[in-house]
Design a protein around this motif. Structure first.
Motif, mmCIF file in Angstrom:
data_model
loop_
_atom_site.group_PDB
_atom_site.id
_atom_site.type_symbol
_atom_site.label_atom_id
_atom_site.label_comp_id
_atom_site.label_asym_id
_atom_site.label_seq_id
_atom_site.Cartn_x
_atom_site.Cartn_y
_atom_site.Cartn_z
ATOM 1 N N MET A 201 27.340 63.370 11.205
ATOM 2 C CA MET A 201 26.977 64.540 10.388
ATOM 3 C C MET A 201 25.464 64.752 10.432
ATOM 4 S SD MET A 201 29.483 66.166 8.890
ATOM 5 C CE MET A 201 28.603 66.956 7.557
ATOM 6 N N ALA B 10 24.140 67.784 10.694
ATOM 7 C CA ALA B 10 23.803 69.114 10.164
ATOM 8 C C ALA B 10 23.169 69.011 8.790
ATOM 9 C CB ALA B 10 25.058 69.971 10.089
ATOM 10 N N GLY C 51 26.020 59.372 8.813
ATOM 11 C CA GLY C 51 25.347 60.416 8.055
ATOM 12 C C GLY C 51 23.871 60.461 8.379
ATOM 13 N N PHE C 52 23.233 61.533 7.969
ATOM 14 C CA PHE C 52 21.788 61.684 8.132
ATOM 15 C C PHE C 52 21.158 61.904 6.774
ATOM 16 C CE2 PHE C 52 19.952 62.216 12.423
ATOM 17 C CZ PHE C 52 21.074 61.878 13.167
ATOM 18 N N THR D 115 28.493 72.609 -3.256
ATOM 19 C CA THR D 115 29.419 72.676 -2.121
ATOM 20 C C THR D 115 30.103 71.304 -2.011
ATOM 21 O OG1 THR D 115 27.654 71.916 -0.705
ATOM 22 C CG2 THR D 115 28.015 74.306 -0.802
ATOM 23 N N PRO D 116 31.238 71.230 -1.352
ATOM 24 C CA PRO D 116 31.849 69.903 -1.184
ATOM 25 C C PRO D 116 30.948 69.006 -0.342
ATOM 26 C CG PRO D 116 33.067 71.576 0.052
ATOM 27 C CD PRO D 116 32.008 72.305 -0.726
ATOM 28 N N ASP D 117 30.893 67.727 -0.671
ATOM 29 C CA ASP D 117 30.115 66.780 0.130
ATOM 30 C C ASP D 117 30.998 66.326 1.300
ATOM 31 O OD1 ASP D 117 28.826 64.546 1.240
ATOM 32 O OD2 ASP D 117 27.809 64.134 -0.651
ATOM 33 N N VAL D 118 30.761 66.933 2.432
ATOM 34 C CA VAL D 118 31.638 66.710 3.592
ATOM 35 C C VAL D 118 31.539 65.261 4.070
ATOM 36 C CG1 VAL D 118 32.263 67.571 5.876
ATOM 37 C CG2 VAL D 118 31.156 69.096 4.239
ATOM 38 N N LEU D 119 30.321 64.743 4.094
ATOM 39 C CA LEU D 119 30.125 63.376 4.583
ATOM 40 C C LEU D 119 30.869 62.370 3.698
ATOM 41 C CD1 LEU D 119 28.750 61.286 6.409
ATOM 42 C CD2 LEU D 119 26.722 61.442 4.950
ATOM 43 N N VAL E 137 23.559 70.455 5.599
ATOM 44 C CA VAL E 137 24.589 71.246 4.917
ATOM 45 C C VAL E 137 24.038 71.625 3.537
ATOM 46 C CG1 VAL E 137 26.981 71.258 4.116
ATOM 47 C CG2 VAL E 137 26.322 69.821 6.072
ATOM 48 N N ALA E 138 24.186 72.894 3.172
ATOM 49 C CA ALA E 138 23.688 73.321 1.857
ATOM 50 C C ALA E 138 24.412 72.538 0.766
ATOM 51 C CB ALA E 138 23.954 74.808 1.679
ATOM 52 N N ASP E 139 23.659 72.113 -0.232
ATOM 53 C CA ASP E 139 24.266 71.403 -1.355
ATOM 54 C C ASP E 139 24.814 72.383 -2.392
ATOM 55 O OD1 ASP E 139 23.773 68.788 -0.469
ATOM 56 O OD2 ASP E 139 21.675 68.966 -1.063
ATOM 57 N N ARG F 110 26.060 56.103 -2.012
ATOM 58 C CA ARG F 110 26.729 57.299 -2.552
ATOM 59 C C ARG F 110 27.721 57.886 -1.573
ATOM 60 N NH1 ARG F 110 21.940 59.534 -4.129
ATOM 61 N NH2 ARG F 110 22.007 61.151 -2.550
ATOM 62 N N LYS F 111 27.325 57.887 -0.291
ATOM 63 C CA LYS F 111 28.146 58.587 0.708
ATOM 64 C C LYS F 111 29.258 57.699 1.271
ATOM 65 C CE LYS F 111 25.264 62.260 1.097
ATOM 66 N NZ LYS F 111 25.617 63.689 1.062
ATOM 67 N N LYS G 18 21.428 56.536 -0.901
ATOM 68 C CA LYS G 18 22.273 57.606 -0.358
ATOM 69 C C LYS G 18 23.471 57.008 0.376
ATOM 70 C CE LYS G 18 20.292 61.431 0.479
ATOM 71 N NZ LYS G 18 19.465 62.519 0.994
HETATM 72 N N1 CTP Z 1 26.096 66.542 3.682
HETATM 73 C C1 CTP Z 1 27.426 66.916 3.638
HETATM 74 N N2 CTP Z 1 27.833 67.856 2.751
HETATM 75 C C2 CTP Z 1 26.966 68.409 1.885
HETATM 76 C C3 CTP Z 1 25.613 68.001 1.911
HETATM 77 C C4 CTP Z 1 25.206 67.072 2.817
HETATM 78 O O1 CTP Z 1 28.212 66.415 4.417
HETATM 79 N N3 CTP Z 1 27.387 69.310 1.044
HETATM 80 C C5 CTP Z 1 25.703 65.483 4.646
HETATM 81 C C6 CTP Z 1 24.642 65.884 5.641
HETATM 82 O O2 CTP Z 1 25.210 66.381 6.829
HETATM 83 C C7 CTP Z 1 23.938 64.554 5.890
HETATM 84 C C8 CTP Z 1 24.073 63.826 4.579
HETATM 85 O O3 CTP Z 1 25.160 64.452 3.885
HETATM 86 O O4 CTP Z 1 24.595 63.801 6.877
HETATM 87 C C9 CTP Z 1 22.864 63.792 3.727
HETATM 88 O O5 CTP Z 1 22.601 65.001 3.180
HETATM 89 P P1 CTP Z 1 21.555 65.173 1.982
HETATM 90 O O6 CTP Z 1 21.489 66.624 1.658
HETATM 91 O O7 CTP Z 1 20.298 64.491 2.355
HETATM 92 O O8 CTP Z 1 22.261 64.316 0.874
HETATM 93 P P2 CTP Z 1 22.517 64.627 -0.616
HETATM 94 O O9 CTP Z 1 23.617 63.746 -1.065
HETATM 95 O O10 CTP Z 1 22.730 66.080 -0.791
HETATM 96 O O11 CTP Z 1 21.203 64.103 -1.327
HETATM 97 P P3 CTP Z 1 19.909 64.913 -1.830
HETATM 98 O O12 CTP Z 1 20.034 64.904 -3.295
HETATM 99 O O13 CTP Z 1 18.793 64.069 -1.290
HETATM 100 O O14 CTP Z 1 19.977 66.284 -1.230
#
Ligand code: CTP
Length: 429
Positions: free
Chosen positions: A292, A294, A344-345, A325-329, A296-298, A366-367, A363
């Protein structure tokens, strides 16, 4: 000797790093350096400490016509190993002792030669020289297998008289042969062939770019991701033999051209975070590795206006209501099947290494992914640039890879780490 060397290298003036390790054959390295200089190439000699016991530093400086700084502690501000590693079109180690070959095989980097080799994506040529017993030793044989498996070009050793009156395999190959092999390694076709296809038969899914969350038909909330790192990952995976799907959101034009032009990569283009989720979840079903990369908008706007939002209607202040948005990762990590590796990135706006590691580890927890690639970004760094700095964290938070180099180099290291996770998983099962 001028023409053959030039044409083998495509007529370019090459930057060649000549590593010299400590064996009696070190004096023959002078001949290789001289040959390269006569052909017009820019040659930088990196001797090990032991090499300098056989041939003096002034000899290498005079013959190469470049200063020789043998230590990582010289020229520190220039980060010499990284600069040399990046600049090199090819690296040749002549002679390569059993000890130096072992160090290269295992990525040891306690001197300038080791760090330079690790920092470089350039083709590597080694010319071993040692006593026959050392060449035949099980450890050396295993190290040579490792090196050959990674596409390192091995020249010699020859069979013949050795120091001390012995004779047998272990004699340094002819300097002219080493020189020719060094230049041939630069020819792009030869370089491609040498690359390992260690992802053959594997399915890899990579996301790249930045999602855009529409506000109205003409506006969106977006981010500055160019997609360069994700595309580098997809292309590197394809080159290493994988079947690759690239789920891409709004790549920069030049990056998109690279992706479209690569036959090994199937491109699925998406716009928003929800579209990306749908595409990647579908593609991930059959994948061995999902990366992952990309941005991705949070958050996305709660409402998308059907018509352009007008100032007459909104007045001096516009308040946008956003929803997560859904956390895809996290979703991919939670639902991954056995053996599947999820990467993840995390781009973070801190530069301090410890702080970066701390944020990365939080992170990661969390992921729940197998690997997290952490990189510092800022207003002027990270996005769009061909270069990057990344730390790769394993599931336990340990640093399993580190790159300060091109995004292509980072891609190779991330794929190496993903393969290592798969191999460890297979062993554990
Ligand atoms: N990602 C995802 N879905 C989202 C947001 C992020 O899958 N809605 C993935 C990105 O592709 C990336 C990783 O989660 O691989 C990290 O994204 P990041 O935005 O840095 O993580 P967040 O959990 O949103 O933490 P932060 O509060 O730092 O934004």
């Amino acid at each position: 000797m001028g023409d053959p060397g030039r044409s083998a290298a495509g007529g370019r003036r090459l930057t060649v790093v000549v590593g010299v390790s400590g064996g009696i054959a070190a004096y023959k390295a002078v001949q290789v350096v001289r040959g390269l200089v006569v052909l017009g190439h820019d040659v930088h000699v990196v001797p090990t400490e032991a090499a300098l016991r056989f041939v003096g530093l002034p000899t290498f400086e005079a013959i190469s016509r470049n200063p020789v700084h043998p230590s990582v502690w010289d020229d520190v501000a220039q980060v010499r190993h990284v600069a040399l590693g990046r600049a090199a079109d090819v690296i040749v180690v002549v002679p390569a002792t059993a000890h130096t070959l072992a160090k290269i095989a295992h990525g040891l980097s306690d001197d300038l030669l080791g760090t330079t080799i690790l920092s470089s994506a350039a083709p590597l040529v080694v010319a071993p020289a040692m006593h026959s017993e050392m060449w035949a030793a099980a450890a050396t044989v295993a190290n040579m297998d490792l090196l050959r498996g990674r596409g390192v070009v091995v020249v010699g050793p020859d069979d013949g008289p050795l120091t001390g009156g012995d004779s047998g395999p272990g004699r340094l190959a002819d300097p002219d042969e080493i020189l020719a092999a060094t230049l041939a390694a630069v020819v792009p076709a030869a370089r491609e062939e040498a690359r390992v296809r260690d992802l053959a038969g594997r399915v890899v899914v990579v996301t790249a770019g930045g999602t855009r969350e529409p506000l109205d038909p003409v506006r969106f909330l977006g981010n500055r991701s160019s997609g360069r790192q994700g595309v580098a990952l997809a292309r590197a995976a394809a080159r290493r033999g994988a079947t690759v799907t690239l789920v891409a959101a709004h790549l920069d034009d030049d990056v998109r051209r690279d992706a479209v032009g690569d036959d090994g990569v199937s491109l699925v283009e998406v716009g928003s975070a929800l579209e990306l989720r749908e595409a990647v979840v579908a593609a991930a079903a059959g994948a061995d590795v999902v990366v992952m990369a990309a941005a991705v908008a949070d958050y996305r706007p709660v409402e998308v206006s059907e018509a352009k939002i007008k100032k007459d209607d909104t007045g001096d202040e516009l308040v946008l209501r956003l929803v997560r948005t859904p956390d895809v990762l996290a979703e991919l990590s939670a639902t991954r099947r056995p053996g599947q590796v999820v990467v993840g990135f995390a781009s973070e706006t801190v530069t301090d290494r410890d702080e970066l590691l701390e944020l990365g580890r939080r992170k990661l927890a969390r992921k729940g992914c197998d690997l997290l690639v952490v990189n510092p970004v800022g207003w002027a760094t990270g996005f769009g640039s061909p270069d990057t700095v990344v730390l790769v964290l394993g599931a336990d938070g340990a640093v399993v890879g580190e790159v300060a180099g091109t995004k292509q180099q980072a891609a190779e290291v991330v794929l190496d780490a993903a393969l290592a996770v798969r191999a460890a998983g297979a062993l554990a099962r």
